[in-house]
Design an enzyme around this catalytic site. Sequence first.
Site, mmCIF file in Angstrom:
data_model
loop_
_atom_site.group_PDB
_atom_site.id
_atom_site.type_symbol
_atom_site.label_atom_id
_atom_site.label_comp_id
_atom_site.label_asym_id
_atom_site.label_seq_id
_atom_site.Cartn_x
_atom_site.Cartn_y
_atom_site.Cartn_z
ATOM 1 N N PHE A 45 0.817 -1.227 0.000
ATOM 2 C CA PHE A 45 0.000 0.000 0.000
ATOM 3 C C PHE A 45 0.842 1.264 0.000
ATOM 4 O O PHE A 45 0.362 2.323 -0.387
ATOM 5 C CB PHE A 45 -1.013 0.010 1.153
ATOM 6 C CG PHE A 45 -0.442 -0.312 2.506
ATOM 7 C CD1 PHE A 45 0.255 0.631 3.246
ATOM 8 C CD2 PHE A 45 -0.618 -1.575 3.044
ATOM 9 C CE1 PHE A 45 0.767 0.335 4.494
ATOM 10 C CE2 PHE A 45 -0.123 -1.892 4.301
ATOM 11 C CZ PHE A 45 0.580 -0.933 5.032
ATOM 12 N N GLY A 48 1.261 3.629 -3.192
ATOM 13 C CA GLY A 48 0.329 4.688 -3.564
ATOM 14 C C GLY A 48 -0.154 5.531 -2.402
ATOM 15 O O GLY A 48 -0.908 6.479 -2.602
ATOM 16 N N HIS A 49 0.271 5.223 -1.157
ATOM 17 C CA HIS A 49 -0.244 5.944 0.028
ATOM 18 C C HIS A 49 0.887 6.246 0.980
ATOM 19 O O HIS A 49 1.100 5.518 1.939
ATOM 20 C CB HIS A 49 -1.293 5.102 0.734
ATOM 21 C CG HIS A 49 -2.169 5.877 1.651
ATOM 22 N ND1 HIS A 49 -1.867 6.112 2.965
ATOM 23 C CD2 HIS A 49 -3.358 6.477 1.451
ATOM 24 C CE1 HIS A 49 -2.841 6.801 3.537
ATOM 25 N NE2 HIS A 49 -3.759 7.034 2.633
ATOM 26 N N PHE A 50 1.518 7.212 0.899
ATOM 27 C CA PHE A 50 1.694 8.133 -0.225
ATOM 28 C C PHE A 50 3.121 7.958 -0.697
ATOM 29 O O PHE A 50 4.006 7.808 0.153
ATOM 30 C CB PHE A 50 1.460 9.576 0.237
ATOM 31 C CG PHE A 50 0.077 9.817 0.804
ATOM 32 C CD1 PHE A 50 -1.011 9.984 -0.046
ATOM 33 C CD2 PHE A 50 -0.142 9.855 2.168
ATOM 34 C CE1 PHE A 50 -2.285 10.222 0.465
ATOM 35 C CE2 PHE A 50 -1.409 10.088 2.679
ATOM 36 C CZ PHE A 50 -2.484 10.272 1.835
ATOM 37 N N VAL A 55 2.433 6.575 4.803
ATOM 38 C CA VAL A 55 1.524 6.539 5.946
ATOM 39 C C VAL A 55 0.590 5.350 5.736
ATOM 40 O O VAL A 55 -0.018 5.217 4.669
ATOM 41 C CB VAL A 55 0.694 7.847 6.052
ATOM 42 C CG1 VAL A 55 -0.305 7.751 7.195
ATOM 43 C CG2 VAL A 55 1.602 9.060 6.228
#
Length: 143
Positions: A45, A48-50, A55
């Site tokens: 994850f 893309g986050h971030f 986070v």
Amino acid sequence: MQYDSNQIARILPHRYPFALVDRIVDGEPGRWAKGIKCVTVNEPFFQGHFPQKHVMPGVLLIEAMAQVGGVAILALPENQGKLAFLGRVKDARFKRQVVPGDVVEMECVLTKRRGPVGVGTCRATVNGQEAAAAELTFAIGGE
């Protein structure tokens, strides 16, 4: 009650990249469980986050707490092989960002149960600081 990742995989159906509990360190089947998630920069994850500031998404903290609660209820012999579905998230609060290198300690106390539906009070902390908390409702379903 203590389970490593292989034992958790025999209780929960979640697999990579959605297995969000590394270990159950304590608990009592049908009542409560305490688990940990060791967050690494290699989590999918974080792509893309971030990309510029990693986070852990709050919804995944909720899911990780739900998985700890799922172990607590599915560890009962009568629930072996069943699924625990998340039915409701109430009063979710996010108080601290979870980032690579953090060890998230999660506890879920099952406070109510009526038939296949139950409620758990869950909390996630990092170094003793609350990161997230919520009341989660679940329903135990078929195999």
